[in-house]
Write a protein that holds these residues in place. Structure first.
Motif: not given
Length: 1707
Positions: A56-60, A393-395
């Motif tokens: 997701n936007n906050q988690t890698a 890697i893009f979010s």
């Protein structure tokens, strides 16, 4: 989240799932122990360099060992998900659906799908993979995931993970993939990349059927050029050559059939292509590909066309700036010791696409931005992190770009802000080596990697507090209990000590170089007094662990056997540290324990317990030895002499009770008291908890077992690692027993475990032991930490920390320094130390000190020995001088003066060994040369029945060689006989046929007789011409040959080749016979010349002439046999003789000397020589040597002679005269004989030279004949080869045709099936349309009772539809791919969203006024039914379109196959025609006279329409042509003469006309001549010359005046120049003064700069500058606001004035 993951990991498997008994972690403990305790994962750290992705936007998230780690970018907190079946294999994350997929690495692996953040398992995908999955990839839209398995299947599979369905799969044997991605705009396209190729897979769908179609991409070559694809199996055109035949594919020429023929490509056609390293999809379904060669490619996914992108040329000023920047970067990189980076063509390893352009990075560590327009791009550098970048890697919202490096570091970059990169994660770059708890053991822990990176972690949540890189390969690590110091052992034998009193800033404070042996393990006792270091070769070093003692080395112990394990236990009661060493006994399958004790006295009075070399005395350590009955890999000791050992030969743990009575003397084998079965496999080890209550067992399976030491019951177990990652490397308990650190071997994971459930009494016991231990250590810990803080930081030596140094220095050490061996009772100690003090080991220093002390102690004795040796040397030299002066019989041999006989014998033995070795090498070399000689001789000499030799002329440089011939083998003779018999049979059969065809007609007979007569007449001239060679004239029988026009079949051509080879052999044999005659003749001539030369030498000797006699001889070319024998004269070196040969030669020489002496002592011969010159009779040949002696009175004066004496003198003169006449006559006779002999030799040798020349001419003709026959053979072989190639091509086409026919049948079945499905689906689709229309009609009927005004409003609401997206995607605007593709599945997924959007429209507030609520609810239900029907129709329409497109593709493919089959039939027809032409159109060889046929070019003309006619016809025609030609020439000469007169008359006429024209032109010129003023003056003025002279004088006066004026101006300018020079000198003086002032000012400025730097006010000045800069910006902003407000105020004031004037026009 973590708890949820653990709970899920312990949950039972769903129903229907097969149990997985292979996973060790799934084995259950006993019910009682399971209730007692359980372990859970507290945190995990590590980095496995695998896929990294956003969920997701906050988690890698990324895999690490057995876990998936989730990293929150904002909080930097990590959570985890454990793979219950072992190590994580392939991994992928879907950021749109927020799901992740990973595979395990067990046999028959499974793909797991989990949701995030719930971490619920959605499904398991079970394929046919046997070993491992290498790649996973999610589609951008839709529930699809692609997988690729490794060896042995290599299967590409596409799954629907929502429905757990395998859609399609395809096998690619032997292809190893590197990356796999879906097209974000179209999920039906896959990009498959390996190291050297790129393939685009299309997923074709036919309703519920899916098919994978492969489209390989032709990549450019290594130079970046894109060449068109060549179809080598089907050439473009068939060019025919009448001689060389048709052009055939390379596969047919190579003789290949089947599948190899279709794919074969010659080596010269193969060009190495570029190697793709990274790729990404664009919004236009293109693929950008980065290559290892530095190129960037653009690939169209539909057409598979490739374009090479070029960098847009920069402007001149930008190019200069770029060159300067590149130069600066290269210089900086060189200073750092790195490789210069190529910024113009970087190698890209990662790519990421966005709306603005393309981000890419590679091994240079630079983030580039590519702005691509067309086939050109502009490159910009965004960031430089100085580490190779492996992933970009893009979010999901495309606001953050992650940069993942190979060294475990992750950075974030925000493209919108164009800021600097920010470090997000700093993981280790290599696998963890060891980990330990920092005193007091409940807050921090320390780990070290193999590469030497040290990390300090917070135990609570695993936060990395600090990191230190010592940049050396580490082998072990341990934390000191008595201080906050950490010891790290290295492979070079060094121990580094770190100060970790400040956990945020660890530092190296000391280093000890023990030995050259690697430090395998480090162990502290619990009191923190001793540090025990285990090295190789059985070395164990004891160090003082306290910083106050500067980590002093107390001593070392050397054990005889290999050390397997070592453990330390503290005895606080007796103040001892017990060291338990496990040894490997090589002779038997047993283990040996050696236990020795270390007392505190070692630290206070160390010199008592160690010898001079630093080795501990046996009495000081009280060593005990025990032999155990099983081979063990690890052992630990508890109190009461109880030892637990991990057995290697069987999976169990042995318990031993060691007796106090049995010591080192007479050790016996101890038997195990108890064997506890272990559920682990592979080699393992044991670890004891600090309170000795728990025993940890770890092995290669990765499962950790905790046992009760009292009962050996399993307390807990945890599958923290896996066997795929090498199992567990190390385990350590915290002092309070709450945490356990488990380190994997190769998976790169460090796992911290804590107790999830445990008995309170166990916790109390562990806490009590911890508190009691802290009470003992507190005082010493605080004191030692104070000392540790005060220690200065260790300064690293860059040379000593380089990787290549130890190997090089270790190799040079034995050469530069001496090895010292010290022998003790316990064993041998060998210490290698360098002469350099920097690299001197502790052992080396000790041994050097011992040597220095011994040298000082025995210095006087050494001097006495040296003086005695010198005296003895002088005495021996004196004796040797005296020995030289005595007689030979009294002399002593040289070796008798040698005092050291043993050394002499040893030197002689070494010399003899060296001689023997050299002799053996020479013998082996000679043997090899003899073998090579034998092989060459056997192949090139012995196998020849006719040896090659030559004959040379005597007086000319002419040489003739024969033909070396091998004898016919039996097989060749059988083949030749078979062919000859066959030819005879065919000839006889042909005669029989001719007899049967004969008629009795006389006319026919007469014609035949006439024809035979003509053939007989022309046979002599025409037979050779038609045969095509002259071999019949040189020994060859051409009658056995086939006629050249009859060679149609393959057998005839093969037989003809055999016969032609036999003819060549016979021709060569006939020539060799002639050659042998000439060679024999030369030998006879040489023999005759030698006989005549004997007489010539006699004559020359009689005439006393020194003339060289010409002596001919045969050379090596003429007698090649003599080259095989070596003459003694050819050996230039002295021959080596053995002792026997030497004695024999001396004996023969002695006999020869005796024989010579006996011959000299013959009295008869001496008398004959003295009286008659050695002869009894005077021969005629000796007449020239005869001489008449003068009378004795010749010495008297003549007047004294008597008459008798005068008479005697006259007779003497007469005799002398007669003798002289005889001599002269004899001399003339000899000279004439000499001339005749020389003339005879010259004549005979010249005649022989003429014979050799004739033989040479004949050989030239024979060579011509041989070449003629060989040309026939070459033509026949080429015809056979061409025939074979045509057959091969035909077989290959038939195979290809069969394959295409099978493919056509398969395609036809697919088309028929697709048609049937489409017909059935059309019926369903039409029914759905009818139902949808019926719903609208039903609506009118159902609501017919509603008033008209309400009905119209309801009907409009019935038609109204909400605006809702097709798929629920993230609401971002930066996503370059938008909504993706719109497929039937998107409409199917959009129905729930549409129904959700209808909830708002169904609310009562939208109900028309006056409508009943029940009616409204009925209306809503009807509208929803209508919408569901519409969506169903839309979905079915799209599905039908896809099915029709699939059918159309298959039909197009079918048509293509049909056209290919037609082309194959045409090719086969053409081949049949060519084969027929080849059989009918024969290559015939003719003999033509030189000059009879002339060709204008070298190309062979086309004789397809040529005919053969008689030569007489051509000659008659030539005669008539020549007669007519002479007549024509005569008439042409007559015409030529007549035309000459005509031409002369025409020329004269033309000349007259030109003269007339010239005169007329002159008259016109005179009439039209213009009259100027000069011409008028010339005509009117009488004295024109005087007028011109006056004008010239006036001009000269004017010039004089101008010259004076010029000189005046020059003088003025010179004066001005002098004035300017004076001004310049004044300015220079002023400038000089200013330069002096400038120097003084520069000095003052530099002083102020130094003052400024010393004051360190740079930060203050920067702060002031930044503040001033902010104020300036603020003022600028305020001025802008004031200006804008003034403009607005003026506008408002003007508007007010306008309104006022309009409102109050009077004012």
């Amino acid at each position: 989240m973590e708890a949820a993951g653990e709970a899920r990991s312990a949950a039972p498997a769903p129903a229907g799932e097969e149990p997985r008994g292979e996973a060790p972690g799934d084995r259950c403990c006993s019910s009682s122990s399971a209730e007692e305790a359980a372990l859970e994962v507290s945190w995990v750290q590590g980095f496995s360099k695998k896929n990294f992705g956003f969920i997701n936007n906050q988690t890698a998230c990324y895999p690490c060992g057995n876990y998936i780690l989730f990293l929150n970018i904002e909080t930097k907190k990590t959570t985890m998900l454990q793979c219950q079946t072992g190590q994580v294999g392939a991994f992928a994350a879907n950021r749109n659906s927020q799901v992740l997929a990973f595979s395990d690495r067990k046999l028959n692996p499974v793909i797991y799908i989990y949701t995030f953040p719930e971490l619920n398992k959605l499904t398991e995908l079970k394929g046919n993979a046997q070993l491992d999955y290498t790649l996973l990839a999610f589609s951008f839209t839709g529930p699809y995931v692609a997988s690729y398995s490794s060896i042995p299947e290599f299967v590409l599979s596409v799954w629907n993970w929502q429905e757990n369905i395998l859609l399609c799969s395809e096998t690619q044997l032997g292809v190893t993939a590197t990356s796999l991605t879906f097209n974000p705009m179209n999920w039906q396209q896959l990009c498959f990349v390996n190291e050297s190729s790129l393939t685009i897979w299309h997923i074709e769908r036919n309703n519920d059927e899916h098919h994978l179609k492969q489209n390989p991409v032709k990549l450019p070559d290594g130079q970046g050029s894109v060449s068109p694809r060549k179809d080598l199996f089907f050439p473009v055109s068939h060019s025919e050559d009448p001689y060389h035949g048709p052009d055939l594919p390379v596969s047919a020429i190579a003789g290949l059939v089947g599948d190899e023929a279709e794919t074969f490509m010659p080596r010269n056609y193969i060009k190495p292509s570029v190697h793709p390293t990274a790729h990404c999809w664009t919004a236009t379904s293109e693929i950008y590909v980065g290559c290892k060669e530095g190129y960037v490619l653009a690939i169209d996914a539909e057409t598979c066309s490739v374009s090479v992108l070029q960098q847009k040329p920069l402007p001149e000023y930008m190019r200069k700036i770029s060159d300067v920047v590149s130069y600066v970067r290269r210089e900086v990189q060189k200073k750092k010791g790195g490789k210069p980076k190529d910024l113009q063509k970087p190698v890209l390893f990662a790519m990421a696409f966005c709306n603005e352009g393309l981000y890419a990075a590679g091994s240079e560590g630079i983030l580039f931005f590519y702005h691509i327009k067309g086939l050109q791009y502009e490159m910009k550098i965004c960031a430089d992190i100085l580490q190779p970048i492996s992933s970009l890697i893009f979010s999901p919202d495309y606001t953050i770009l992650l940069l993942v490096t190979d060294q475990g570091t992750v950075y974030t970059y925000k493209p919108a802000h164009s800021g600097e990169v920010v470090k997000l994660l700093d993981a280790c770059s290599s696998c963890f080596l060891a980990a330990d708890f920092l005193t007091p053991g409940n807050k921090y822990c320390v780990s070290v990697t193999i590469s030497g990176e040290v990390q300090v972690w917070l135990l609570e949540d695993g936060t990395c507090l600090s990191k230190l890189n010592i940049d050396i390969e580490a082998t072990s690590m341990a934390c000191c209990p008595s201080s906050n110091s950490v010891a790290i052992g290295t492979k070079r034998g060094q121990i580094y000590f770190l100060d970790v009193t400040k956990v945020e800033a660890p530092r190296v404070v000391h280093r000890i170089f023990l030995s050259k042996f690697p430090v395998l393990s480090l162990h502290y006792d619990q009191s923190g007094q001793f540090l025990i270091a285990r090295a190789t070769e059985g070395h164990i070093f004891i160090l003082d662990a306290r910083p106050s003692k500067l980590f002093q080395v107390l001593g070392y112990v050397v054990l005889a056997d290999e050390v397997l394990d070592l453990s330390v236990a503290s005895n606080f009661k007796n103040d001892l540290a017990e060291v338990v060493v496990l040894l490997k006994v090589a002779e038997v399958q047993r283990a040996r324990l050696e236990i020795f004790c270390l007392s505190s006295a070692l630290t206070t009075d160390n010199d008592k317990y160690v010898n001079a070399q630093g080795m501990l005395n046996a009495s000081a350590i009280k060593k005990e030895q025990y032999d155990l009955d099983y081979p063990l890999s690890s052992a630990v000791r508890l109190k009461d002499n109880i030892v637990y050992g991990y057995c290697t030969c069987a999976p169990f743990i042995c318990k031993y009770h060691l007796s106090e009575e049995k010591k080192l003397e007479d050790p016996s084998v101890f038997l195990s008291e108890k064997r506890t079965p272990s559920n682990q496999f592979g080699s393992g080890f044991l670890c004891l908890s600090p309170n000795s209550r728990w025993l940890a067992s770890a092995a290669k399976d990765g499962v950790l077992f905790i046992y009760h030491t009292s009962t050996m019951d399993i307390l807990a177990q945890k599958h923290s690692h896996s066997y795929q990652g090498g199992g567990i490397r190390s385990v350590v308990f915290s002092l309070d027993g709450k945490f356990i650190l488990v380190n994997g071997k190769n998976d790169g994971a460090l796992v911290c475990l804590k107790w999830k459930k445990i008995k309170k009494i166990e916790v109390k016991e562990a806490a009590f032991h911890w508190q009691s231990l802290l009470a003992i250590l507190n005082k010493s810990t605080s004191n030692e930490n104070i000392v540790l803080k005060s220690m200065a930081e260790w300064q690293f030596d860059p040379e000593s920390t380089s990787e290549s140094l130890p190997e090089e220095k270790f190799k040079e050490t034995p050469l530069k320094s001496s090895n010292v061996e010290v022998t003790e009772e316990d064993g041998n100690i060998t210490s290698l130390y360098s002469a350099s003090t920097n690299d001197m080991t502790w052992i080396g220093q000790k041994i050097k000190k011992v040597i220095r002390e011994e040298t000082q102690r025995f210095a006087n004795q050494k001097k006495e020995l040296q003086m005695g040796i010198k005296k003895l040397r002088k005495t021996i030299q004196k004796m040797m001088l005296e020995n030289e002066q005595v007689p030979d019989i009294e002399k002593l041999e040289q070796h008798e003066f040698n005092l050291d006989i043993e050394e002499q014998e040893r030197a002689q033995a070494e010399a003899e060994q060296e001689v023997a070795r050299a002799r053996k090498e020479i013998e082996i070399e000679n043997l090899a040369n003899r073998y090579l000689q034998d092989v060459i001789k056997r192949e090139c000499w012995d196998a020849m029945c006719v040896k090659g030799r030559a004959v040379k002329c005597f007086h000319m440089a002419c040489e003739v060689k024969n033909y070396p011939l091998k004898g016919h083998s039996e097989e060749e003779l059988e083949t030749l006989e078979k062919v000859l018999r066959l030819k005879k049979i065919e000839t006889a059969d042909l005669k029989v046929h001719k007899k049967n065809l004969e008629t009795d007609s006389e006319t026919v007979l007469s014609k035949e007789e006439g024809e035979k007569a003509e053939e007989a007449m022309a046979d002599g001239s025409a037979s050779d011409c038609l045969t095509g060679s002259l071999s019949s004239q040189y020994g060859g029988d051409t009658s056995i040959l086939y006629h050249q026009w009859d060679l149609h079949t393959r057998e005839q051509k093969v037989n003809q080749i055999v016969l032609l080879k036999d003819i060549i052999y016979k021709v060569k044999t006939a020539f060799n016979k002639e050659f042998d005659i000439v060679a024999q003749q030369k030998e006879q001539e040489i023999a005759r010349v030698k006989e005549r030369n004997l007489r010539i030498r006699e004559i020359l000797a009689q005439l006393d002439l020194q003339v060289e006699v010409w002596e001919p001889a045969l050379t090596d070319d003429e007698i090649p046999e003599q080259a095989l024998t070596v003459q003694d004269s050819e050996i230039k070196v002295e021959k080596y003789l053995t002792q026997q040969e030497r004695e024999k030669a001396e004996m023969l020489a002695k006999l020869e000397m005796e024989r010579h002496l006996a011959a000299m002592d013959n009295e008869r011969l001496r008398a004959l020589n003295d009286m008659m010159g050695g002869v009894l009779e005077v021969k005629k040949e000796d007449i020239l040597k005869m001489d008449i002696p003068p009378p004795p009175f010749i010495s008297k004066p003549e007047h004294v002679w008597s008459e008798e004496e005068k008479k005697i003198f006259r007779e003497h003169e007469k005799k002398v005269k007669q003798l002289n006449e005889e001599k002269e006559n004899y001399r003339r006779a000899l000279e004439n004989e000499l001339k005749k002999l020389e003339a005879s030799i010259q004549e005979t040798t010249q005649n022989f030279d003429e014979t050799v020349c004739k033989l040479s001419e004949r050989k030239v003709k024979i060579e011509m004949v041989i070449y003629q026959e060989e040309l026939k053979i070459v033509n026949l072989i080429y015809a056979l080869l061409l025939d074979e190639e045509l057959d091969t091509r035909e077989v290959g086409l038939h195979n290809f045709l069969m394959k295409k026919e099978k493919e056509k049948v398969k395609t036809a079945r697919t088309i028929q099936t697709a048609k049937n499905k489409i017909e059935a689906y059309i019926d369903t689709y039409e029914n759905a349309i009818v139902e949808e229309k019926n719903l609208e009609c039903g609506f009118t009927k159902e609501f017919a009772d509603v008033p008209a005004n309400l009905f119209d409003e309801l009907f409009q609401l019935y038609k109204h539809r909400p605006k809702t997206p097709m798929t629920e995607i993230l609401p971002d605007t930066a996503n370059p791919y938008g909504d993706g593709s719109c497929s039937a599945e998107d409409y199917k997924d959009a129905l729930p969203l549409l129904m959700k959007a209808m909830d708002e429209l169904d609310s009562p507030e939208h109900m028309p006024n006056g409508l009943d609520l029940s009616m409204w609810e009925h209306f809503c239900v009807a509208r929803r039914s209508k919408m569901e029907s519409e969506e169903l129709v839309k979905w079915m329409a799209l599905t039908l379109a896809e099915m029709q497109a699939f059918l159309q593709r298959r039909m197009d493919g079918n048509e293509k196959i049909k056209s290919e089959i037609e082309d194959i039939f045409q090719e086969l027809t053409w081949l049949q025609e060519e084969k027929m032409k080849l059989q009918l159109n024969l290559t015939v060889q003719f003999l033509l006279k030189q000059g009879q046929v002339e060709l204008e070019s070298t190309e062979i003309p086309d004789y397809s329409d040529a005919i053969l006619i008689n030569k007489s016809v051509i000659e008659e025609l030539n005669c008539s042509i020549m007669a007519q030609g002479q007549k024509k020439i005569a008439s042409m000469v007559e015409c030529k003469e007549f035309s000459k007169g005509i031409f002369q008359l025409e020329w004269e006429h033309k000349k007259m006309r030109m003269q007339i024209d010239d005169l007329k032109q002159k008259a016109r010129d005179i009439v039209t001549l213009p009259i100027s003023k000069d011409r008028q003056l010339f005509l009117t003025v009488l004295n024109y010359d005087s007028r011109i002279a006056h004008h010239i004088s006036v001009m000269e006066q004017t010039l004089g005046i101008m010259d004076k004026l010029h000189k005046k101006n020059v003088k003025n300018h010179q004066k001005r120049i002098k004035e300017l020079e004076k001004c310049i000198s004044l300015k220079e003086q002023a400038n000089y003064e200013l330069s002096l002032e400038l120097k003084e000012m520069l000095v003052s400025v530099s002083e102020r700069r130094h003052i400024f730097e010393a004051a360190d006010t740079r930060h203050v000045s920067e702060k002031i500058a930044k503040q001033r800069y902010r104020e300036i910006l603020k003022q600028k902003h305020l001025r802008g606001l004031v200006k804008e407000q003034e403009e607005q105020f003026e506008i408002l004031q003007a508007e007010v004035e306008r309104l006022r004037s309009r409102t109050f026009p009077i004012l």
